[in-house]
Design an enzyme around this catalytic site. Sequence first.
Site, mmCIF file in Angstrom:
data_model
loop_
_atom_site.group_PDB
_atom_site.id
_atom_site.type_symbol
_atom_site.label_atom_id
_atom_site.label_comp_id
_atom_site.label_asym_id
_atom_site.label_seq_id
_atom_site.Cartn_x
_atom_site.Cartn_y
_atom_site.Cartn_z
ATOM 1 C CE LYS A 168 -33.670 10.108 23.778
ATOM 2 N NZ LYS A 168 -32.732 11.200 23.420
ATOM 3 C CG ASP A 197 -33.639 14.507 24.278
ATOM 4 O OD1 ASP A 197 -33.885 15.425 23.474
ATOM 5 O OD2 ASP A 197 -32.622 13.786 24.198
ATOM 6 C CD GLU A 223 -31.216 16.334 25.998
ATOM 7 O OE1 GLU A 223 -31.187 16.144 27.233
ATOM 8 O OE2 GLU A 223 -30.655 15.567 25.190
ATOM 9 C CD GLU A 249 -28.658 15.445 21.486
ATOM 10 O OE1 GLU A 249 -29.096 15.393 22.640
ATOM 11 O OE2 GLU A 249 -28.744 14.523 20.671
ATOM 12 C CG ASP A 272 -21.142 15.026 21.484
ATOM 13 O OD1 ASP A 272 -19.940 14.796 21.226
ATOM 14 O OD2 ASP A 272 -22.031 14.159 21.376
ATOM 15 C CG HIS A 299 -25.296 14.302 23.311
ATOM 16 N ND1 HIS A 299 -24.621 13.901 22.174
ATOM 17 C CD2 HIS A 299 -26.449 13.587 23.337
ATOM 18 C CE1 HIS A 299 -25.337 12.999 21.525
ATOM 19 N NE2 HIS A 299 -26.438 12.777 22.203
#
Length: 379
Positions: A168, A197, A223, A249, A272, A299
């Site tokens: 992240k 992400d 992401e 996502e 997703d 996702h």
Amino acid sequence: MTSIESARAYLIDLPVKTPRHDAIQSFVKQETILVELVTTDGLLGIGYSYTIGNGGSAVLAMLQEHLLPQLIGHDATEIEAIWRMLWASTLATTVGAITSLALAAVDTALWDLRCLRADEPLWIQAGGARPRVRLYDTEGGWLQLPVDELVRNAKASRDAGWRGIKIKVGKPSVAEDVARIAAVRDAIGDEIDLMVDANQAFSRSEAIRRAAAFGPYDLRWFEEPMRADDVVGHQMLRESTSIPVAVGESMYSVGQFGDYLARGAATIVQVDVARVGGITPWLKVAHAAEVANVEVCPHFLMELHVSLAAAVPNAPYVEHIPQLDLITSSRLRIEEGAAVAPNRPGLGIDWDLSMISSLASCAGSGVSREIREVDPVVQ
Ligand code: MG
């Protein structure tokens, strides 16, 4: 004709397996909404959907009060027709997360029935591209983890033979994000894919600024750099960086993916299956992406996405975040860094029905909600 003769929905709160924090939110629990459909030929199909902490009761109410009563008497094999019927009946609240999540619980149950009736696994019924898909790990890269723990987790994933690691980003300073990326890249070497992400944390200008700072670390993708509804912003970012841009996502309809693909605003789509409304729309997004020469890296929901990624030719990765262990007896099979699609008939998820029943009957404990049968309506 194999009609649906009964339907029920219930919700179980699953605790998270490990603390999970990103730049904008925490994954506090998995609200797991299950749908059971029984057909006149005696088959039981189980589908599911989820949230990461709230809104599950609204999904359950949508199912119990509106969607499930419409199913009784319908031919379970007409999946597209049922999806369209339910969608048309909810236009006042779509496009929206609650409706899409509810549709997904029904649609996945119908696909479970389809696969059971065909005596084939989902990955074959949905397309049958290849049985194994590479796995990347997200579980070791949460934003609250200190650098030394990030590095330790990344090395463990690499040593286990996995081909990708995601961490992240979204720390207050660019320098802090860069330091974390640099430490992990240094630890795993150049042969392992590294993804980052931001969970929609940045403005357009900040996303472009951070992408420039992340440039030297050969990222596999960046992401959710900004709000998912900012298609133009993603297009601008794409034109400013060579890092592949991944989104999807937080999108709840096939049309939203169509906008991204038409503008070339994403190089990877992360559809997703729960949030887009089920397997039926998931496959449409995956095929549209293939036509546009875009990859699909779904996702979360690895237990279901392993089969869908194996069904299509343009899905290079499945994301590793285990979450269903408490209520399933099956486990994701991993061989040489790849997830192996289950080969048994149905969705490939072995639900622990006694555990589900015990959790769902503990009213008041905070881990369950009501179970309510839907009265059959003859149509
Ligand atoms: Mg993400």
